[in-house]
Write a protein that holds these residues in place. Structure first.
Motif, PDB file in Angstrom:
ATOM      1  N   LYS A 277      18.010  -5.199  -6.951  1.00 53.73           N
ATOM      2  CA  LYS A 277      17.058  -5.976  -6.153  1.00 53.73           C
ATOM      3  C   LYS A 277      17.874  -6.596  -5.018  1.00 53.73           C
TER       4      LYS A 277
ATOM      5  N   CYS B 204      13.498  -8.057  -2.043  1.00 51.71           N
ATOM      6  CA  CYS B 204      13.113  -9.407  -2.475  1.00 51.71           C
ATOM      7  C   CYS B 204      13.402 -10.377  -1.333  1.00 51.71           C
TER       8      CYS B 204
ATOM      9  N   THR C 141      15.063 -14.085   0.265  1.00 54.14           N
ATOM     10  CA  THR C 141      16.241 -14.945   0.132  1.00 54.14           C
ATOM     11  C   THR C 141      15.981 -16.059  -0.880  1.00 54.14           C
TER      12      THR C 141
ATOM     13  N   GLU D  57      14.447 -15.966  -3.547  1.00 51.60           N
ATOM     14  CA  GLU D  57      14.627 -15.501  -4.930  1.00 51.60           C
ATOM     15  C   GLU D  57      16.086 -15.485  -5.357  1.00 51.60           C
ATOM     16  N   PHE D  58      17.000 -15.540  -4.380  1.00 48.11           N
ATOM     17  CA  PHE D  58      18.432 -15.546  -4.669  1.00 48.11           C
ATOM     18  C   PHE D  58      19.099 -16.730  -3.971  1.00 48.11           C
TER      19      PHE D  58
ATOM     20  N   ARG E 183      21.588 -19.525  -2.770  1.00 44.63           N
ATOM     21  CA  ARG E 183      23.045 -19.619  -2.752  1.00 44.63           C
ATOM     22  C   ARG E 183      23.437 -20.981  -2.185  1.00 44.63           C
TER      23      ARG E 183
END
Length: 290
Positions: free
Chosen positions: A183, A244, A246, A248-249, A251
């Protein structure tokens, strides 16, 4: 001016990193009349001014390509002093030592000096506005280079990958092979840059007197998702790739949503255009499989 038989001497900092090693091991250096010497952290600690002076004076290069950097983007948010001591103070030391030794200086910078809010490619004279500690520390390095060295090149690049060290291409191939599915974010747009092409550009640039700011990335644009799809296609891998956001991930350091760099200075100074990212990727993968 160098004599007819004299090689053009290039000193490379950060020679154990992705880009530094690519330049230090440049296969056609001899044929191009280049004497390239790379120094890793063990041989040249850029945070030590006296060592910078001693090493650069001893080799007496015609040009220094400064690749050494603190590049742990997320870690920098929690440890800004470490990022600034390398990217700002270390760059100051290299700039002073290079100027004193009579060497030109090329400083490798980053798309992270911009905030990523643009809808059109950033050109060299757009106003920087870094959102991360890493970006701020690299911009501080740029400003020190401009202030301390009159014969400089500031070269900003983006999304770098190459034969040496960890990078997105290697990660995708490894994860894709292990899991068969990935993903990847589809809302960050940029230009992947192969270290081979960036090294070639830098080695061409430092042999000119066309000082100033440059944007150097492979041409063309894509999202990280599209880049991943291309990596699997060019590798002949069957990997399920899902886009997906940003969000969703998350940082610690925000990534630029748009970091495409316009190559205005390369064009206006008559330098060799940098090829399309897809062609560079294809060549890179073919070499990796040899």
């Amino acid at each position: 001016m160098t004599g007819a038989a004299e090689k053009f001497r290039v000193l490379v900092t950060g020679a154990n990193g992705q880009l530094g090693r690519e330049i230090a091991l440049w296969a056609t250096a001899e044929a191009e009349g280049l004497d390239i010497r790379g120094y890793g952290r063990d041989e040249l600690d850029i945070t030590d001014l006296s060592q910078c002076r001693a090493v650069i004076t001893a080799f007496a290069p015609h040009a220094v390509i400064h690749c050494a950097a603190y590049t742990a983007v997320d870690q920098a948010e929690a440890d800004p002093d470490s990022a600034f001591v390398v990217n700002a103070t270390g760059t100051r030391n290299i700039a002073l030592a290079a100027r004193e030794a009579g060497a030109k200086l090329a400083y490798v910078s980053t798309d992270y000096v911009f905030d990523g809010s643009s809808a059109v490619p950033y050109n060299e004279y757009d106003r920087p506005n870094p959102r991360t500690v890493y970006g701020k520390s690299k911009l501080a390095g740029e400003e020190l280079v401009r202030t301390l060295h009159d014969r400089h090149f500031v070269v900003r690049t983006s999304w770098v990958y190459g034969a040496y060290g960890a990078n997105f291409v290697k990660t995708m191939i490894k994860v894709g092979a292990e899991r068969g599915a990935v993903k990847v974010v589809h809302d960050q747009i940029g230009s992947p840059t192969c270290t081979f092409d960036l090294a070639a550009m830098l080695l061409e640039l430092v042999r000119t007197d066309a000082y100033g700011v440059y944007h150097a990335s492979n041409s063309g644009t894509c999202s990280w998702y599209e880049f991943a799809v291309a990596i699997f296609e060019e590798s002949g891998m069957q990997v399920s790739t899902e886009p997906c956001t940003t969000e969703e991930f998350p940082r610690p350091a925000p990534r630029p949503a748009f970091s495409v760099l316009d190559h205005s200075a390369i064009r206006t100074n008559g330098l060799t255009p940098i090829r399309h990212w897809r062609e560079a990727l294809r060549d890179y993968l073919a070499k990796q499989q040899e």
